[in-house]
Design an enzyme around this catalytic site. Sequence first.
Site, PDB file in Angstrom:
ATOM      1  N   THR A 163     -14.391  -1.325 -17.345  1.00  0.00           N
ATOM      2  CA  THR A 163     -14.949  -0.117 -16.734  1.00  0.00           C
ATOM      3  C   THR A 163     -14.375   0.207 -15.362  1.00  0.00           C
ATOM      4  O   THR A 163     -14.610   1.296 -14.833  1.00  0.00           O
ATOM      5  CB  THR A 163     -16.487  -0.223 -16.613  1.00  0.00           C
ATOM      6  OG1 THR A 163     -16.807  -1.334 -15.767  1.00  0.00           O
ATOM      7  CG2 THR A 163     -17.121  -0.421 -17.989  1.00  0.00           C
ATOM      8  N   ILE A 192      -8.547  -3.368 -12.774  1.00  0.00           N
ATOM      9  CA  ILE A 192      -7.475  -3.706 -13.708  1.00  0.00           C
ATOM     10  C   ILE A 192      -7.888  -3.416 -15.142  1.00  0.00           C
ATOM     11  O   ILE A 192      -7.083  -2.945 -15.951  1.00  0.00           O
ATOM     12  CB  ILE A 192      -7.073  -5.182 -13.535  1.00  0.00           C
ATOM     13  CG1 ILE A 192      -6.373  -5.384 -12.180  1.00  0.00           C
ATOM     14  CG2 ILE A 192      -6.162  -5.646 -14.671  1.00  0.00           C
ATOM     15  CD1 ILE A 192      -6.128  -6.843 -11.816  1.00  0.00           C
ATOM     16  N   ASP A 225     -21.988  -8.417 -22.865  1.00  0.00           N
ATOM     17  CA  ASP A 225     -21.863  -9.516 -21.912  1.00  0.00           C
ATOM     18  C   ASP A 225     -21.031 -10.598 -22.594  1.00  0.00           C
ATOM     19  O   ASP A 225     -21.439 -11.159 -23.618  1.00  0.00           O
ATOM     20  CB  ASP A 225     -23.259 -10.039 -21.556  1.00  0.00           C
ATOM     21  CG  ASP A 225     -23.237 -11.236 -20.615  1.00  0.00           C
ATOM     22  OD1 ASP A 225     -22.136 -11.760 -20.322  1.00  0.00           O
ATOM     23  OD2 ASP A 225     -24.320 -11.666 -20.189  1.00  0.00           O
ATOM     24  N   TYR A 274     -14.269 -19.614  -8.231  1.00  0.00           N
ATOM     25  CA  TYR A 274     -13.282 -18.650  -8.728  1.00  0.00           C
ATOM     26  C   TYR A 274     -11.933 -19.329  -8.939  1.00  0.00           C
ATOM     27  O   TYR A 274     -11.299 -19.172  -9.987  1.00  0.00           O
ATOM     28  CB  TYR A 274     -13.153 -17.494  -7.735  1.00  0.00           C
ATOM     29  CG  TYR A 274     -12.196 -16.408  -8.176  1.00  0.00           C
ATOM     30  CD1 TYR A 274     -12.592 -15.455  -9.103  1.00  0.00           C
ATOM     31  CD2 TYR A 274     -10.904 -16.330  -7.661  1.00  0.00           C
ATOM     32  CE1 TYR A 274     -11.728 -14.450  -9.505  1.00  0.00           C
ATOM     33  CE2 TYR A 274     -10.036 -15.324  -8.054  1.00  0.00           C
ATOM     34  CZ  TYR A 274     -10.450 -14.394  -8.978  1.00  0.00           C
ATOM     35  OH  TYR A 274      -9.587 -13.406  -9.390  1.00  0.00           O
ATOM     36  N   LYS A 301     -10.103 -19.801 -12.592  1.00  0.00           N
ATOM     37  CA  LYS A 301      -8.832 -19.159 -12.898  1.00  0.00           C
ATOM     38  C   LYS A 301      -7.761 -20.199 -13.256  1.00  0.00           C
ATOM     39  O   LYS A 301      -6.846 -19.910 -14.037  1.00  0.00           O
ATOM     40  CB  LYS A 301      -8.389 -18.277 -11.733  1.00  0.00           C
ATOM     41  CG  LYS A 301      -9.276 -17.044 -11.547  1.00  0.00           C
ATOM     42  CD  LYS A 301      -9.352 -16.197 -12.815  1.00  0.00           C
ATOM     43  CE  LYS A 301     -10.139 -14.928 -12.637  1.00  0.00           C
ATOM     44  NZ  LYS A 301     -10.152 -14.082 -13.861  1.00  0.00           N
ATOM     45  N   THR A 319      -7.875  -2.648  -5.715  1.00  0.00           N
ATOM     46  CA  THR A 319      -8.984  -2.345  -6.612  1.00  0.00           C
ATOM     47  C   THR A 319     -10.195  -1.897  -5.799  1.00  0.00           C
ATOM     48  O   THR A 319     -10.249  -2.086  -4.580  1.00  0.00           O
ATOM     49  CB  THR A 319      -9.381  -3.589  -7.430  1.00  0.00           C
ATOM     50  OG1 THR A 319      -9.856  -4.599  -6.517  1.00  0.00           O
ATOM     51  CG2 THR A 319      -8.206  -4.125  -8.224  1.00  0.00           C
ATOM     52  N   PRO A 320     -11.206  -1.320  -6.461  1.00  0.00           N
ATOM     53  CA  PRO A 320     -12.424  -0.948  -5.735  1.00  0.00           C
ATOM     54  C   PRO A 320     -13.072  -2.135  -5.012  1.00  0.00           C
ATOM     55  O   PRO A 320     -13.634  -1.962  -3.922  1.00  0.00           O
ATOM     56  CB  PRO A 320     -13.331  -0.402  -6.845  1.00  0.00           C
ATOM     57  CG  PRO A 320     -12.377   0.143  -7.861  1.00  0.00           C
ATOM     58  CD  PRO A 320     -11.213  -0.808  -7.848  1.00  0.00           C
TER      59      PRO A 320
END
Length: 259
Positions: free
Chosen positions: A15, A18, A58, A154, A158, A191-192
């Site tokens: 949404t 990326i 989800d 994070y 990743k 990005t936002p």
Amino acid sequence: MARLDGKVALVTGGTAGIGAAAVRRLSADGAKVVFTGSNAAAAEAVSQETGAHFQAHDVTDEAAWPALMQTIAERFGRLDIAFANAGIEVGDGSIETIGLAAWNRIMAVNVTGTMLTCQHAIAAMKANPGGSGGSIIINSSINGLVGLPANIAYTTSKGAVRLLAKSVAVHCARTKTNIRCNSIHPGIIDTPIIRRAVADTTDPEASLAYLGNISPLGRLGQVEEVAALVSFLASEDSSLINGAELVADGGTTAGLVGV
């Protein structure tokens, strides 16, 4: 003829950022796209722009996966591309400050959600009319290669999906499924989320310049540049690329600069 004509793609977390750029690029390159997420208003805008089909979902909800895959099968009859993009870093911290609830939530979305995406995509791709085949792309990060001191969950997540991609790739190759799997490792992308973080600093202009200068190219990456890499890996142009980690960071992790 667009290089993804006749192909069907799934994009998780599609949404914004990326993910949304990937929905746009895959659609523009000819694929029929189903994308997921939780922001219905943002999803409506992406759907209106691209014609892609949105389904609220989800990635950590194991029980919800069969319904999503059934929707893809009923609408399009096959699955050729899966972009495992959904990820979070909310509540992260250093090894000394991270709380267990935040750790577990980040791991659930970034690792377990990615694993479930691969698992269900493989089942769908094996059932494709005309024979098994497809391409799975996992969105990792340069922080799957180098660590962040204040974002341990994070970074760990990743790094985990980087090796998840390799395990999936080798398994699918050895079982003769004709399904490839690769990971991508974007650097700092405009990005936002980045824009909001910069806006919250005392000097947004200086913060934005600092982030851009981390890359030897001297600028932030653009979501469209990452989406182009996703489209390439989704296409037959990348047919020999399997189990690879493709870095798109403007040279950030290539070596030391200014020493």
